[in-house]
Scaffold this motif. Sequence first.
Motif, PDB file in Angstrom:
ATOM      1  N   SER A  66       1.808   2.161   1.477  1.00  0.00           N
ATOM      2  CA  SER A  66       2.836   2.709   0.774  1.00  0.00           C
ATOM      3  C   SER A  66       2.558   1.674  -0.817  1.00  0.00           C
ATOM      4  O   SER A  66       2.544   0.399  -0.546  1.00  0.00           O
ATOM      5  CB  SER A  66       4.296   2.660   1.058  1.00  0.00           C
ATOM      6  OG  SER A  66       4.567   1.455   1.562  1.00  0.00           O
ATOM      7  N   CYS A 121      -0.258   6.716   0.723  1.00  0.00           N
ATOM      8  CA  CYS A 121      -1.685   7.098   0.830  1.00  0.00           C
ATOM      9  C   CYS A 121      -1.724   7.969   2.156  1.00  0.00           C
ATOM     10  O   CYS A 121      -1.274   7.772   3.022  1.00  0.00           O
ATOM     11  CB  CYS A 121      -2.562   6.013   1.126  1.00  0.00           C
ATOM     12  SG  CYS A 121      -4.343   6.309   1.613  1.00  0.00           S
ATOM     13  N   GLU A 122      -2.452   9.091   1.602  1.00  0.00           N
ATOM     14  CA  GLU A 122      -2.384  10.251   2.796  1.00  0.00           C
ATOM     15  C   GLU A 122      -3.401   9.926   3.999  1.00  0.00           C
ATOM     16  O   GLU A 122      -3.248  10.536   5.025  1.00  0.00           O
ATOM     17  CB  GLU A 122      -2.795  11.508   2.312  1.00  0.00           C
ATOM     18  CG  GLU A 122      -1.776  12.039   1.361  1.00  0.00           C
ATOM     19  CD  GLU A 122      -2.146  13.504   0.625  1.00  0.00           C
ATOM     20  OE1 GLU A 122      -3.330  13.950   0.719  1.00  0.00           O
ATOM     21  OE2 GLU A 122      -1.090  14.030  -0.243  1.00  0.00           O
ATOM     22  N   HIS A 146      -6.207   2.070  -4.500  1.00  0.00           N
ATOM     23  CA  HIS A 146      -6.339   1.668  -2.995  1.00  0.00           C
ATOM     24  C   HIS A 146      -7.164   3.125  -2.727  1.00  0.00           C
ATOM     25  O   HIS A 146      -7.982   2.824  -1.484  1.00  0.00           O
ATOM     26  CB  HIS A 146      -4.794   1.861  -2.476  1.00  0.00           C
ATOM     27  CG  HIS A 146      -5.110   2.160  -0.879  1.00  0.00           C
ATOM     28  ND1 HIS A 146      -5.263   1.222  -0.353  1.00  0.00           N
ATOM     29  CD2 HIS A 146      -4.626   3.422  -0.303  1.00  0.00           C
ATOM     30  CE1 HIS A 146      -5.158   1.515   1.126  1.00  0.00           C
ATOM     31  NE2 HIS A 146      -4.711   2.707   1.023  1.00  0.00           N
ATOM     32  N   GLN A 147      -6.853   4.197  -2.980  1.00  0.00           N
ATOM     33  CA  GLN A 147      -7.677   5.266  -2.442  1.00  0.00           C
ATOM     34  C   GLN A 147      -8.991   5.203  -2.789  1.00  0.00           C
ATOM     35  O   GLN A 147      -9.803   5.803  -1.832  1.00  0.00           O
ATOM     36  CB  GLN A 147      -7.055   6.424  -3.058  1.00  0.00           C
ATOM     37  CG  GLN A 147      -5.619   7.141  -2.625  1.00  0.00           C
ATOM     38  CD  GLN A 147      -5.067   8.427  -3.249  1.00  0.00           C
ATOM     39  OE1 GLN A 147      -5.238   8.370  -4.739  1.00  0.00           O
ATOM     40  NE2 GLN A 147      -4.193   8.814  -2.852  1.00  0.00           N
ATOM     41  N   CYS A 178      -4.112   6.275   4.977  1.00  0.00           N
ATOM     42  CA  CYS A 178      -3.681   5.455   6.178  1.00  0.00           C
ATOM     43  C   CYS A 178      -2.311   4.973   6.069  1.00  0.00           C
ATOM     44  O   CYS A 178      -1.706   4.233   6.594  1.00  0.00           O
ATOM     45  CB  CYS A 178      -4.511   4.091   5.586  1.00  0.00           C
ATOM     46  SG  CYS A 178      -4.228   3.329   4.158  1.00  0.00           S
ATOM     47  N   ASN A 179      -1.403   5.785   5.244  1.00  0.00           N
ATOM     48  CA  ASN A 179       0.026   5.659   5.099  1.00  0.00           C
ATOM     49  C   ASN A 179       0.404   4.403   4.443  1.00  0.00           C
ATOM     50  O   ASN A 179       1.666   3.958   4.459  1.00  0.00           O
ATOM     51  CB  ASN A 179       0.669   5.801   6.584  1.00  0.00           C
ATOM     52  CG  ASN A 179       0.474   7.207   6.931  1.00  0.00           C
ATOM     53  OD1 ASN A 179       0.777   8.160   6.024  1.00  0.00           O
ATOM     54  ND2 ASN A 179       0.245   7.545   8.061  1.00  0.00           N
ATOM     55  N   HIS A 203     -10.904   4.129   0.334  1.00  0.00           N
ATOM     56  CA  HIS A 203     -11.621   5.261   1.179  1.00  0.00           C
ATOM     57  C   HIS A 203     -12.724   6.093   0.809  1.00  0.00           C
ATOM     58  O   HIS A 203     -13.621   6.482   1.529  1.00  0.00           O
ATOM     59  CB  HIS A 203     -10.392   6.039   1.671  1.00  0.00           C
ATOM     60  CG  HIS A 203      -9.243   5.526   2.079  1.00  0.00           C
ATOM     61  ND1 HIS A 203      -9.439   4.904   3.408  1.00  0.00           N
ATOM     62  CD2 HIS A 203      -7.648   5.395   1.708  1.00  0.00           C
ATOM     63  CE1 HIS A 203      -8.100   4.228   3.475  1.00  0.00           C
ATOM     64  NE2 HIS A 203      -7.344   4.661   2.669  1.00  0.00           N
ATOM     65  N   TYR A 252       4.791   5.760  -3.542  1.00  0.00           N
ATOM     66  CA  TYR A 252       3.531   6.341  -3.510  1.00  0.00           C
ATOM     67  C   TYR A 252       2.804   6.103  -2.168  1.00  0.00           C
ATOM     68  O   TYR A 252       2.623   4.801  -2.093  1.00  0.00           O
ATOM     69  CB  TYR A 252       2.813   6.022  -4.761  1.00  0.00           C
ATOM     70  CG  TYR A 252       3.467   6.182  -5.998  1.00  0.00           C
ATOM     71  CD1 TYR A 252       3.517   7.626  -6.420  1.00  0.00           C
ATOM     72  CD2 TYR A 252       4.317   5.204  -6.559  1.00  0.00           C
ATOM     73  CE1 TYR A 252       4.237   7.951  -7.747  1.00  0.00           C
ATOM     74  CE2 TYR A 252       5.032   5.480  -7.814  1.00  0.00           C
ATOM     75  CZ  TYR A 252       4.940   6.779  -8.356  1.00  0.00           C
ATOM     76  OH  TYR A 252       5.592   7.186  -9.496  1.00  0.00           O
ATOM     77  N   LEU A 283      -1.598   2.963  -6.165  1.00  0.00           N
ATOM     78  CA  LEU A 283      -1.992   3.956  -4.840  1.00  0.00           C
ATOM     79  C   LEU A 283      -3.703   4.590  -5.205  1.00  0.00           C
ATOM     80  O   LEU A 283      -4.512   4.679  -4.437  1.00  0.00           O
ATOM     81  CB  LEU A 283      -1.276   4.938  -4.747  1.00  0.00           C
ATOM     82  CG  LEU A 283      -1.542   6.482  -3.991  1.00  0.00           C
ATOM     83  CD1 LEU A 283      -1.868   5.773  -2.518  1.00  0.00           C
ATOM     84  CD2 LEU A 283      -0.529   7.506  -4.179  1.00  0.00           C
ATOM     85  N   ARG A 284      -3.878   5.046  -6.629  1.00  0.00           N
ATOM     86  CA  ARG A 284      -5.245   5.338  -7.054  1.00  0.00           C
ATOM     87  C   ARG A 284      -6.261   4.451  -6.846  1.00  0.00           C
ATOM     88  O   ARG A 284      -7.089   4.614  -6.157  1.00  0.00           O
ATOM     89  CB  ARG A 284      -5.146   5.833  -8.417  1.00  0.00           C
ATOM     90  CG  ARG A 284      -4.416   7.103  -8.623  1.00  0.00           C
ATOM     91  CD  ARG A 284      -4.703   7.675 -10.176  1.00  0.00           C
ATOM     92  NE  ARG A 284      -4.324   6.626 -11.150  1.00  0.00           N
ATOM     93  CZ  ARG A 284      -3.349   6.578 -11.923  1.00  0.00           C
ATOM     94  NH1 ARG A 284      -2.139   7.489 -11.485  1.00  0.00           N
ATOM     95  NH2 ARG A 284      -3.154   5.912 -12.876  1.00  0.00           N
TER      96      ARG A 284
END
Length: 338
Positions: free
Chosen positions: A126, A120-121, A136-137, A123-124, A140, A118, A133-134
């Motif tokens: 993983s 992140c679009e 982490h997002q 900062c890349n 942003h 998974y 991932l959610r």
Amino acid sequence: MEVKPFNCEVCNKTFMTSTRLLIHQRIHTGEKPFRCEICEMFFTQSSHLLSHQKIHTGEKSFMCQVCNKSFAQLSTLRVHQRVHTGEKPFICNVCSKSFSQSSNLHAHQRIHTGKKPYICEVCNASFSYPSNLRKHQYLHTGKKPFKCEVCDQAFAMLATLVTHQHIHTGEKPFKCEVCKKSFSQSWTLLEHQRIHTGEKPFKCEVCNKSFTRSSALLQHQRIHTGEKPFLCGVCNKSFLRSSTLLEHQRIHTGENPFMCDVCDKLFSRSSTLVVHRRIHTGEKPFTCDVCDKSFSDSSNLRKHQRIHTEEKPFTCEECNKSFSRSSKRLWHQSIHQE
């Protein structure tokens, strides 16, 4: 034999209806046309969206007949019932560990594979789990859609909100079957259970030392890398751990938050308070295995043991004379300064 006339051109799986095929194809296309208007999560099926929306409405129509706990989804109830039955039907083919949910097995297997699918679009970065991932997002976007109705504190993740609410209710629903100790969070129980099992699943690739927690491994790895990411804003001194930085900052603030309930003396560290209390209780839990003399703190035991070992680790830089205690070396060095 049942005929399934609708065929997926990607994986050749067949379906009874064109609708089921259409839903299935979203696995390959990544399409999620159904959006929650509250938290903006997307879903492949309208039924999944409807189930999800019950999180926001609080509706829980499926009840456990054993403990009367209610759930928003029937599938969640079925998983919960395994708490009572002890059933763990999903087994890891590498280490034979078993799980009550297939999702937990899949997540566990990434420990063996190291896979982090998974990404992140932005900062890349993983991640092994989509939930991470959610979470982490939100760094942003800054979005925190889950709000506590008691204190208005907002959270990026529903699970974090649920855990937070235990502060207000005092609820500790996760119980250790070995020692009956209860916990407010499932992951705290999981970490605690490793005390009983001796399991240390997190291994340092440099020195092969193993740990019960991933956070402990992360801290340990800084010994090898030399990384000290926690910086004091007053004197710029850096530390391996955030807890050590917090203790250090009390030097600048003068804060002593830990009070002795016997004599009201204040301390900057909880560990110092624990040692101090032994003055009142007379407790001396650290015993010399040579002469059975006891001490109230471990540092005094170590100093004492040098009598038996004749170890003298403190050396004068002027004359190379050695001492068993740093205080004796300090007194000795004053001779050279006269």
